[in-house]
Design a protein around this motif. Structure first.
Motif: not given
Length: 238
Positions: A120-139
């Motif tokens: 029921g919460r309203v916010y912009f489409a989003a999700g927590s950072f996951e390991p797949i979101d990192f490149r060379d160790g940086l987000v």
């Protein structure tokens, strides 16, 4: 200080330099038994929960318009216990919002589905950072934003015009990093596309789109951190 950034004010951010530490988060090590016990309670209440992998901060600071920090991969079960305690845990949460701006300057957010933790919460489409979101160790914040929007709404923002920089809002509940993504279609058309995608999904994560047309247009269920973001957008700042 582990966490050194102004709270409850929107900050300009030219770069996000948050590194993924390969070691475990101290909170996970120190609370292993409590995490396991709490997880059994959580899945008993909501069997749809999945113990995937997200990240949790152990450091974050704002320096020279940069966010610099360190995070660790954790199980979602660890996150679920942490979110009940938060204070004095040596840990904080950061997440990203693609602020979807329609061609008529309306904002298009989403309402979370009834089977989710944030039902029921309203916010912009989003999700927590996951390991797949990192490149060379940086987000890679934009990768996370585009991935989450595509997964939840079916929209592909990879070619959308982006705001010049990120901004961030840090509160007691976490730090949201956000950036405008401009889509030429009007809000009603974007909402129709999202609704069609949701209808096609077997188990959609969201209930549907929510259009916000001005700073006073605050829908029921709006997450507390969203109000200052909406006011910021319609003030013309950034």
């Amino acid at each position: 200080m582990r966490f050194d950034l102004p709270r409850n004010v929107i900050l300009p951010v030219d770069a996000v330099e948050v590194r993924l530490d390969p070691g475990p988060h101290p909170f996970a090590l120190e609370n292993a038994d409590a995490i396991a016990e709490n997880w059994q309670r959580e899945i008993a209440a909501n069997p749809a929960l999945f113990d995937g992998t997200v990240v949790l901060l152990s450091q974050l600071a704002w320096r020279d318009n940069r966010l610099v920090g360190r995070c660790h991969a954790i199980n979602y079960s660890t996150f679920m216990l942490w979110r009940q305690q938060r204070e004095n845990t040596g840990a904080e949460h950061a997440y990203a919002h693609a602020m979807l701006v329609a061609g008529d300057n309306a904002l298009v957010a989403i309402r979370m589905g009834p089977h989710t933790v944030s039902a029921g919460r309203v916010y912009f489409a989003a999700g927590s950072f996951e390991p797949i979101d990192f490149r060379d160790g940086l987000v890679d914040v934009d990768f996370n934003m585009i991935r989450e929007v595509r997964e939840e709404t079916g929209l592909d923002l990879s070619a959308a015009r982006r705001g010049v920089r990120y901004h961030a809002l840090s509160t007691a509940s976490g730090t949201v990093i956000f950036r405008r993504y401009h889509v030429t279609a009007p809000a009603d058309e974007i909402a129709r596309r999202i609704s069609a995608f949701v209808a096609s999904e077997t188990d959609p994560e969201i209930e549907g789109p929510v259009i916000i047309r001005d700073a006073a247009d605050l829908p029921e269920g709006l997450s507390p951190h969203m109000k200052p973001l909406i006011e910021w957008h319609f003030s013309g700042e950034g």
